[in-house]
Scaffold this motif. Structure first.
Motif, PDB file in Angstrom:
ATOM      1  N   LEU A   1       0.819  -1.210   0.000  1.00 58.25           N
ATOM      2  CA  LEU A   1       0.000   0.000   0.000  1.00 58.25           C
ATOM      3  C   LEU A   1       0.853   1.261   0.000  1.00 58.25           C
ATOM      4  O   LEU A   1       0.456   2.286  -0.569  1.00 58.25           O
ATOM      5  CB  LEU A   1      -0.930  -0.008   1.214  1.00 58.25           C
ATOM      6  CG  LEU A   1      -2.058  -1.048   1.178  1.00 58.25           C
ATOM      7  CD1 LEU A   1      -2.763  -1.116   2.519  1.00 58.25           C
ATOM      8  CD2 LEU A   1      -3.059  -0.707   0.077  1.00 58.25           C
ATOM      9  N   LEU A   2       2.017   1.211   0.622  1.00 64.70           N
ATOM     10  CA  LEU A   2       2.889   2.386   0.660  1.00 64.70           C
ATOM     11  C   LEU A   2       3.414   2.760  -0.721  1.00 64.70           C
ATOM     12  O   LEU A   2       3.867   3.892  -0.917  1.00 64.70           O
ATOM     13  CB  LEU A   2       4.063   2.129   1.611  1.00 64.70           C
ATOM     14  CG  LEU A   2       3.748   2.246   3.106  1.00 64.70           C
ATOM     15  CD1 LEU A   2       4.911   1.741   3.939  1.00 64.70           C
ATOM     16  CD2 LEU A   2       3.422   3.692   3.463  1.00 64.70           C
ATOM     17  N   LEU A   3       3.383   1.841  -1.645  1.00 63.41           N
ATOM     18  CA  LEU A   3       3.826   2.157  -3.004  1.00 63.41           C
ATOM     19  C   LEU A   3       2.903   3.143  -3.697  1.00 63.41           C
ATOM     20  O   LEU A   3       3.310   3.789  -4.675  1.00 63.41           O
ATOM     21  CB  LEU A   3       3.933   0.874  -3.833  1.00 63.41           C
ATOM     22  CG  LEU A   3       4.973  -0.159  -3.385  1.00 63.41           C
ATOM     23  CD1 LEU A   3       4.844  -1.418  -4.226  1.00 63.41           C
ATOM     24  CD2 LEU A   3       6.388   0.405  -3.485  1.00 63.41           C
ATOM     25  N   PHE A   4       1.670   3.267  -3.202  1.00 62.34           N
ATOM     26  CA  PHE A   4       0.672   4.074  -3.904  1.00 62.34           C
ATOM     27  C   PHE A   4       0.282   5.349  -3.151  1.00 62.34           C
ATOM     28  O   PHE A   4      -0.478   6.143  -3.695  1.00 62.34           O
ATOM     29  CB  PHE A   4      -0.584   3.226  -4.164  1.00 62.34           C
ATOM     30  CG  PHE A   4      -0.310   1.981  -4.943  1.00 62.34           C
ATOM     31  CD1 PHE A   4      -0.172   2.019  -6.321  1.00 62.34           C
ATOM     32  CD2 PHE A   4      -0.167   0.761  -4.298  1.00 62.34           C
ATOM     33  CE1 PHE A   4       0.086   0.866  -7.046  1.00 62.34           C
ATOM     34  CE2 PHE A   4       0.090  -0.407  -5.012  1.00 62.34           C
ATOM     35  CZ  PHE A   4       0.221  -0.347  -6.391  1.00 62.34           C
TER      36      PHE A   4
ATOM     37  N   ALA B   1       1.746  11.917   5.955  1.00 60.29           N
ATOM     38  CA  ALA B   1       1.295  11.336   7.216  1.00 60.29           C
ATOM     39  C   ALA B   1       1.320   9.816   7.196  1.00 60.29           C
ATOM     40  O   ALA B   1       1.717   9.176   8.188  1.00 60.29           O
ATOM     41  CB  ALA B   1      -0.114  11.831   7.541  1.00 60.29           C
ATOM     42  N   THR B   2       0.920   9.206   6.090  1.00 60.92           N
ATOM     43  CA  THR B   2       0.830   7.744   6.043  1.00 60.92           C
ATOM     44  C   THR B   2       2.197   7.074   6.200  1.00 60.92           C
ATOM     45  O   THR B   2       2.350   6.184   7.043  1.00 60.92           O
ATOM     46  CB  THR B   2       0.155   7.292   4.737  1.00 60.92           C
ATOM     47  OG1 THR B   2      -1.139   7.886   4.645  1.00 60.92           O
ATOM     48  CG2 THR B   2       0.017   5.776   4.695  1.00 60.92           C
ATOM     49  N   PRO B   3       3.232   7.448   5.419  1.00 64.24           N
ATOM     50  CA  PRO B   3       4.528   6.797   5.645  1.00 64.24           C
ATOM     51  C   PRO B   3       5.116   7.085   7.020  1.00 64.24           C
ATOM     52  O   PRO B   3       5.793   6.224   7.593  1.00 64.24           O
ATOM     53  CB  PRO B   3       5.409   7.364   4.525  1.00 64.24           C
ATOM     54  CG  PRO B   3       4.734   8.579   4.056  1.00 64.24           C
ATOM     55  CD  PRO B   3       3.271   8.367   4.274  1.00 64.24           C
ATOM     56  N   VAL B   4       4.861   8.290   7.579  1.00 67.98           N
ATOM     57  CA  VAL B   4       5.345   8.579   8.929  1.00 67.98           C
ATOM     58  C   VAL B   4       4.694   7.651   9.938  1.00 67.98           C
ATOM     59  O   VAL B   4       5.356   7.119  10.845  1.00 67.98           O
ATOM     60  CB  VAL B   4       5.079  10.058   9.281  1.00 67.98           C
ATOM     61  CG1 VAL B   4       5.318  10.304  10.766  1.00 67.98           C
ATOM     62  CG2 VAL B   4       5.980  10.974   8.461  1.00 67.98           C
TER      63      VAL B   4
ATOM     64  N   MET C   1      -1.192  -6.814  13.510  1.00 67.92           N
ATOM     65  CA  MET C   1      -0.498  -5.983  12.526  1.00 67.92           C
ATOM     66  C   MET C   1      -1.420  -5.573  11.391  1.00 67.92           C
ATOM     67  O   MET C   1      -1.388  -4.428  10.923  1.00 67.92           O
ATOM     68  CB  MET C   1       0.709  -6.735  11.982  1.00 67.92           C
ATOM     69  CG  MET C   1       1.878  -6.816  12.952  1.00 67.92           C
ATOM     70  SD  MET C   1       2.610  -5.199  13.296  1.00 67.92           S
ATOM     71  CE  MET C   1       3.301  -4.789  11.693  1.00 67.92           C
ATOM     72  N   LEU C   2      -2.263  -6.489  10.928  1.00 69.05           N
ATOM     73  CA  LEU C   2      -3.208  -6.137   9.871  1.00 69.05           C
ATOM     74  C   LEU C   2      -4.241  -5.132  10.369  1.00 69.05           C
ATOM     75  O   LEU C   2      -4.636  -4.209   9.629  1.00 69.05           O
ATOM     76  CB  LEU C   2      -3.905  -7.403   9.356  1.00 69.05           C
ATOM     77  CG  LEU C   2      -3.011  -8.400   8.615  1.00 69.05           C
ATOM     78  CD1 LEU C   2      -3.813  -9.626   8.202  1.00 69.05           C
ATOM     79  CD2 LEU C   2      -2.359  -7.757   7.402  1.00 69.05           C
ATOM     80  N   ALA C   3      -4.664  -5.276  11.629  1.00 69.11           N
ATOM     81  CA  ALA C   3      -5.599  -4.309  12.195  1.00 69.11           C
ATOM     82  C   ALA C   3      -4.936  -2.937  12.335  1.00 69.11           C
ATOM     83  O   ALA C   3      -5.566  -1.903  12.066  1.00 69.11           O
ATOM     84  CB  ALA C   3      -6.098  -4.793  13.559  1.00 69.11           C
ATOM     85  N   ALA C   4      -3.669  -2.930  12.757  1.00 71.42           N
ATOM     86  CA  ALA C   4      -2.950  -1.649  12.855  1.00 71.42           C
ATOM     87  C   ALA C   4      -2.772  -1.016  11.485  1.00 71.42           C
ATOM     88  O   ALA C   4      -2.890   0.212  11.340  1.00 71.42           O
ATOM     89  CB  ALA C   4      -1.588  -1.879  13.518  1.00 71.42           C
ATOM     90  N   THR C   5      -2.512  -1.829  10.471  1.00 73.10           N
ATOM     91  CA  THR C   5      -2.382  -1.305   9.114  1.00 73.10           C
ATOM     92  C   THR C   5      -3.691  -0.671   8.647  1.00 73.10           C
ATOM     93  O   THR C   5      -3.701   0.445   8.108  1.00 73.10           O
ATOM     94  CB  THR C   5      -1.989  -2.446   8.154  1.00 73.10           C
ATOM     95  OG1 THR C   5      -0.715  -2.971   8.554  1.00 73.10           O
ATOM     96  CG2 THR C   5      -1.898  -1.927   6.727  1.00 73.10           C
ATOM     97  N   ALA C   6      -4.805  -1.357   8.875  1.00 72.62           N
ATOM     98  CA  ALA C   6      -6.101  -0.807   8.478  1.00 72.62           C
ATOM     99  C   ALA C   6      -6.426   0.470   9.253  1.00 72.62           C
ATOM    100  O   ALA C   6      -6.939   1.447   8.673  1.00 72.62           O
ATOM    101  CB  ALA C   6      -7.193  -1.861   8.708  1.00 72.62           C
TER     102      ALA C   6
END
Length: 246
Positions: free
Chosen positions: A19-22, A27-30, A235-240
């Motif tokens: 997801l970070l590729l897009f 804020a998101t990468p930080v 981890m998936l919940a944190a990502t979402a």
């Protein structure tokens, strides 16, 4: 972290890395960079070199990449943003800095997320988990592992060959031509050593009946436990959650 199944750690970070590729904001990468650092600092056994990478190399890389990409940004695309630096007729706009640091932070976040699995997992465990849980044919998995282990072996052999050449005084001198001559002199003995090592590995695998049967027993099991499921789900919940909040 070191006791978790390698597939759980890979599955936990791969969606975020993809997801970070897009994303193009800051804020998101930080947010993912902070998440990766929290997991690494609390769950991984870090050496002094890794501490230096996390605290010095990655921030320095973000700074260098951010400034470099800002300089490469097309000024016409960020002309509407205010200028933060002007040298003569040249201007550096805030939009260029934002785009540059977004790229640097995105790459740093992807690297930090990959370290969660890379620093806490060994190659043999990845192969064992792939064979046991993903049903990868063991002929492919362990052949790839054997080839991967050739790399440190070649490094050791090269150091021995260099030491032998220094003792004999072969290809002495300084400068680029002497360096090229020394490197050329390493090729033949390194190739001969690689062939001998490959023959020994092939004989060892044949003596153990490698590939003779469709399945093979494992000396070391890498099970997928409940704690692996918990880590993967968290981890998936944190990502979402980070994607929704940012």
């Amino acid at each position: 972290m070191h006791g978790l199944n390698p597939l759980a750690k890979l599955g936990a970070v791969l969606p975020a890395m993809a997801l970070l590729l897009f994303v193009r904001d800051l804020a998101t990468p930080v947010a993912f960079l902070v998440l990766a650092y929290m997991v690494l600092l609390t769950g991984a056994r870090l050496t002094a070199r890794i501490w230096a990478v996390l605290l010095l190399a990655i921030p320095a890389g973000i700074l260098v990449l951010g400034l470099s990409m800002a300089l490469w940004t097309d000024p016409a695309q960020v002309a509407a943003t205010p200028a933060v630096l002007q040298i003569g007729a040249w201007q550096l706009h805030a939009g260029a800095l934002e785009a540059g640091f977004a790229t640097g932070l995105r790459l740093a976040a992807i690297l930090a997320l990959s370290l969660i699995s890379g620093l806490t997992t060994t190659g043999p465990d990845v192969v064992r988990a792939g064979v046991q849980q993903l049903r990868i044919p063991y002929r492919i998995g362990y052949t790839a592992l054997a080839a991967y282990r050739f790399v440190p072996r070649f490094g050791y052999e090269l150091s021995v060959i260099r030491a032998a050449h220094r003792v004999r005084g072969t290809h002495g001198g300084r400068g680029p031509f002497a360096r090229i001559a020394r490197g050329w002199g390493y090729i033949v003995p390194l190739l001969a050593s690689a062939i001998r090592h490959a023959e020994r590995v092939a004989l060892a695998m044949d003596s153990r009946a490698f590939g003779a049967h469709p399945t093979r027993t494992e000396r070391h099991e890498v099970p997928f436990r409940a704690r692996d499921v918990v880590f993967l789900v968290l981890m998936l919940a944190a990502t979402a959650a980070l994607l929704i909040l940012t």
